[in-house]
Design a protein around this motif. Structure first.
Motif, mmCIF file in Angstrom:
data_model
loop_
_atom_site.group_PDB
_atom_site.id
_atom_site.type_symbol
_atom_site.label_atom_id
_atom_site.label_comp_id
_atom_site.label_asym_id
_atom_site.label_seq_id
_atom_site.Cartn_x
_atom_site.Cartn_y
_atom_site.Cartn_z
ATOM 1 N N PHE A 295 -3.932 9.875 6.968
ATOM 2 C CA PHE A 295 -2.913 10.601 6.659
ATOM 3 C C PHE A 295 -1.919 10.025 5.615
ATOM 4 C CE2 PHE A 295 -4.593 12.687 10.320
ATOM 5 C CZ PHE A 295 -4.653 14.331 10.015
ATOM 6 N N THR A 296 -2.509 9.359 4.304
ATOM 7 C CA THR A 296 -0.895 8.498 4.098
ATOM 8 C C THR A 296 0.434 9.245 3.521
ATOM 9 O OG1 THR A 296 -1.725 6.347 3.789
ATOM 10 C CG2 THR A 296 -0.763 6.398 1.952
ATOM 11 N N PRO A 297 -0.279 10.639 2.449
ATOM 12 C CA PRO A 297 1.128 11.415 1.691
ATOM 13 C C PRO A 297 1.838 12.174 3.163
ATOM 14 C CG PRO A 297 -1.626 12.286 2.083
ATOM 15 C CD PRO A 297 -1.763 10.810 2.523
ATOM 16 N N ARG A 298 1.181 12.461 4.085
ATOM 17 C CA ARG A 298 1.854 13.491 4.907
ATOM 18 C C ARG A 298 3.088 11.944 5.412
ATOM 19 N NH1 ARG A 298 3.617 17.893 6.134
ATOM 20 N NH2 ARG A 298 3.903 18.459 8.269
ATOM 21 N N HIS B 44 1.121 -0.849 0.457
ATOM 22 C CA HIS B 44 -0.355 0.676 0.266
ATOM 23 C C HIS B 44 1.224 1.389 0.436
ATOM 24 C CE1 HIS B 44 -2.018 2.830 2.557
ATOM 25 N NE2 HIS B 44 -2.836 2.845 1.363
ATOM 26 N N GLY B 45 0.465 2.213 -0.442
ATOM 27 C CA GLY B 45 1.090 3.741 -0.619
ATOM 28 C C GLY B 45 0.595 4.683 -1.379
ATOM 29 N N ASP B 46 1.116 5.645 -2.082
ATOM 30 C CA ASP B 46 0.794 7.132 -3.351
ATOM 31 C C ASP B 46 1.499 6.570 -3.824
ATOM 32 O OD1 ASP B 46 -1.432 7.170 -1.280
ATOM 33 O OD2 ASP B 46 -1.062 9.091 -0.426
ATOM 34 N N TYR C 20 9.120 4.385 8.975
ATOM 35 C CA TYR C 20 7.900 5.960 9.229
ATOM 36 C C TYR C 20 6.519 4.336 8.865
ATOM 37 C CZ TYR C 20 11.462 9.118 8.726
ATOM 38 O OH TYR C 20 12.164 10.012 9.042
ATOM 39 N N ALA C 21 5.337 4.796 9.624
ATOM 40 C CA ALA C 21 4.549 4.515 10.105
ATOM 41 C C ALA C 21 3.535 5.095 10.402
ATOM 42 C CB ALA C 21 4.585 3.059 10.475
ATOM 43 N N TYR C 22 2.222 5.305 9.710
ATOM 44 C CA TYR C 22 0.835 5.241 11.158
ATOM 45 C C TYR C 22 0.250 4.070 11.077
ATOM 46 C CZ TYR C 22 -2.384 3.238 7.486
ATOM 47 O OH TYR C 22 -2.747 2.758 6.638
ATOM 48 N N MET C 23 -0.396 4.754 12.245
ATOM 49 C CA MET C 23 -0.612 3.805 13.856
ATOM 50 C C MET C 23 -1.868 4.145 13.940
ATOM 51 S SD MET C 23 2.347 3.005 16.199
ATOM 52 C CE MET C 23 1.892 2.294 16.792
ATOM 53 N N ILE C 24 -3.528 3.908 13.407
ATOM 54 C CA ILE C 24 -4.473 3.506 14.122
ATOM 55 C C ILE C 24 -5.367 2.879 15.424
ATOM 56 C CG2 ILE C 24 -7.313 3.704 13.161
ATOM 57 C CD1 ILE C 24 -5.384 5.041 10.995
ATOM 58 N N LEU C 25 -5.939 4.682 15.907
ATOM 59 C CA LEU C 25 -6.013 4.482 17.018
ATOM 60 C C LEU C 25 -7.808 3.364 17.349
ATOM 61 C CD1 LEU C 25 -4.685 7.824 18.648
ATOM 62 C CD2 LEU C 25 -4.112 5.174 19.178
ATOM 63 N N HIS C 26 -8.002 3.016 17.791
ATOM 64 C CA HIS C 26 -8.926 1.767 17.297
ATOM 65 C C HIS C 26 -9.597 1.631 18.613
ATOM 66 C CE1 HIS C 26 -5.971 -1.211 16.500
ATOM 67 N NE2 HIS C 26 -7.019 -2.045 16.505
ATOM 68 N N SER C 27 -10.655 0.755 18.797
ATOM 69 C CA SER C 27 -11.310 0.072 19.686
ATOM 70 C C SER C 27 -11.532 -1.328 19.504
ATOM 71 C CB SER C 27 -12.144 0.491 20.803
ATOM 72 O OG SER C 27 -13.411 -0.181 21.140
ATOM 73 N N SER C 28 -12.024 -2.103 20.122
ATOM 74 C CA SER C 28 -12.337 -3.272 18.924
ATOM 75 C C SER C 28 -14.304 -3.600 19.764
ATOM 76 C CB SER C 28 -11.562 -4.567 19.933
ATOM 77 O OG SER C 28 -11.864 -4.815 21.337
ATOM 78 N N VAL D 275 -4.734 -1.258 9.840
ATOM 79 C CA VAL D 275 -4.750 -0.505 10.938
ATOM 80 C C VAL D 275 -3.238 0.102 10.492
ATOM 81 C CG1 VAL D 275 -5.697 -1.807 12.575
ATOM 82 C CG2 VAL D 275 -3.334 -1.993 12.361
ATOM 83 N N SER D 276 -2.605 -0.273 10.560
ATOM 84 C CA SER D 276 -0.851 1.036 9.657
ATOM 85 C C SER D 276 -0.613 0.382 8.450
ATOM 86 C CB SER D 276 0.122 0.362 11.051
ATOM 87 O OG SER D 276 0.932 0.714 10.826
ATOM 88 N N THR D 277 0.303 1.533 7.820
ATOM 89 C CA THR D 277 1.035 1.386 6.841
ATOM 90 C C THR D 277 2.297 1.393 6.865
ATOM 91 O OG1 THR D 277 -0.658 1.333 5.301
ATOM 92 C CG2 THR D 277 1.265 1.265 4.386
#
Length: 398
Positions: free
Chosen positions: A282-285, A192-194, A319-327, A222-224
């Motif tokens: 915020f993938t492009p960031r 995955h990416g841009d 580098y990564a984004y990490m999504i804050l999420h709930s089950s 939840v992350s790339t």
């Protein structure tokens, strides 16, 4: 002064609004939610739905804009292409965006042009689908053809699960069609990416690895993480297929979001999606931190008809984004981030506040927030992403 109509005013649009205004561009936001944060930073704000094509066309005419764009929305990308085409403004190309915005048309196009595709079919009623199930090898994927953010997507292991998943997928489809595809078992992580396209050429692309929380929903990332762990020759093969697709479909300019898999059966590249816009979360960031490539400036230039100037890129670091999420569903009490992770955070974006309603993570629209993070080594990055729930937690009220 150039006048830009930006379709979308969510929190993830704020950086590009700020950047445009820094460059002296007059920014007009269009988003049907008046409280969305981006409206506060634009020069003018309107509350039309970005999927109401004729309303947005009328708005663009009244405001006498020089360009129309979105940054991370499939439906809005189609609107931007339509309005730009009608007004003679810089555009990605309407026919290309139409194909890229509907999953069944995308698959059909790939098949006709000789790309690798799983067996697939599109359906608008359950009985027809049930009558065709013998033609598919399970597991299958069932998706709304026109939704984004993994909303309404299901992996189905046996025919008994089809009716419920069909109903869910249809509820997320504006055109009331779903696509069924045989599941592609991946060799290694999903990619995955841009990328950015100018004059039909993929001038830049950076692809990493998708990660999923199998404890909740193994279909919503939840992350790339960047860079990818795949072999360089495999990544180069994916990039060639992306360029071939862009050339075949006639996509002219703008950001693209890429998902691809290498099949464990035949080691061939399968394009899962090439979206006519930059990625969410915020993938492009993240990619800008990892590579130096400024998608905001490139996309603003493209939308307003400025020439593209190649940018120096380096593709260094982890580098990564990490999504804050709930089950679980509930009411937000707090967001916990471990102190050892704090020092690695470049940016944090919280979408909800204590007291807000939290939904279990069944689609990207259920994210509580996102962290943009830098790591010193690939091993360190994988540890924190694989053990994400130990280092950042969404705490619900009892």
């Amino acid at each position: 002064v150039k006048r830009l109509l930006l379709l979308g005013a969510m929190q993830m649009h704020v950086p590009i609004i700020k950047r445009a205004r820094e460059r002296g561009i007059y920014v007009i936001t269009c988003d049907y939610v008046p409280g969305n944060e981006g409206h506060r930073y634009s020069d003018e704000a309107y509350y039309d739905s970005t999927t109401d094509i004729e309303s947005v066309l009328g708005l663009a005419r009244r405001c006498k804009v020089d360009g129309v764009m979105t940054f991370n929305s499939d439906p809005a990308a189609l609107t931007a292409a339509y309005v730009s085409t009608r007004l003679g403004l810089p555009t990605s190309g309407l026919s290309a965006v139409e194909i890229m915005s509907q999953k069944d048309r995308f698959r059909k196009f790939l098949s006709e042009k000789g790309f690798n595709v799983p067996k697939f079919g599109n359906y608008s009623d359950l009985d027809t689908l049930l009558g065709d199930l013998d033609n598919y090898r399970f597991p299958i994927m069932l998706k709304p053809v026109d939704s984004s953010g993994s909303k309404g997507v299901a992996k189905i292991d046996a025919p008994v699960g089809v009716p419920e998943c069909f109903s869910l997928a249809m509820s997320f489809s504006r055109c009331k069609r779903v696509i069924v595809e045989e599941f592609i078992e991946p060799f290694g992580p999903q990619v995955h990416g841009d990328g950015f396209v100018y004059d039909g050429n993929v001038e830049f692309v950076y692809l990493g690895d998708h990660h999923f929380d199998s404890g909740i929903n193994n279909l919503v990332p939840v992350s790339t993480t960047f860079p990818s762990t795949h072999l360089l020759e495999d990544m180069e093969c994916i990039e060639r297929e992306v360029q071939r697709f862009i050339s075949e479909v006639g996509f002219k300019q703008g950001g693209i979001n890429v998902e691809a898999r290498i099949s464990s059966l035949d080691r061939k590249v399968y394009l899962i999606e090439v979206g006519a816009r930059n990625g969410g979360n915020f993938t492009p960031r993240v990619i800008q931190y990892a590579s130096g490539f400024n998608f905001m400036d490139a996309c603003l230039d493209g939308a307003l008809g400025f020439p593209f100037h190649p940018q120096p890129v380096y593709k260094a670091g982890y580098y990564a984004y990490m999504i804050l999420h709930s089950s679980e569903d509930g009411i937000l009490a707090d967001i916990f981030v471990d102190s050892v992770l704090e020092s690695k955070i470049l940016e944090r974006h919280y979408y909800l506040r204590p007291g807000d309603e939290v939904k279990s993570f069944k689609g990207s629209n259920s994210a509580v927030g996102v962290l943009l993070v830098r790591f010193d080594t690939a091993r360190e990055m994988m540890h924190y992403v694989d053990c994400m729930n130990d280092y950042c937690k969404v705490i619900l009220k009892d």
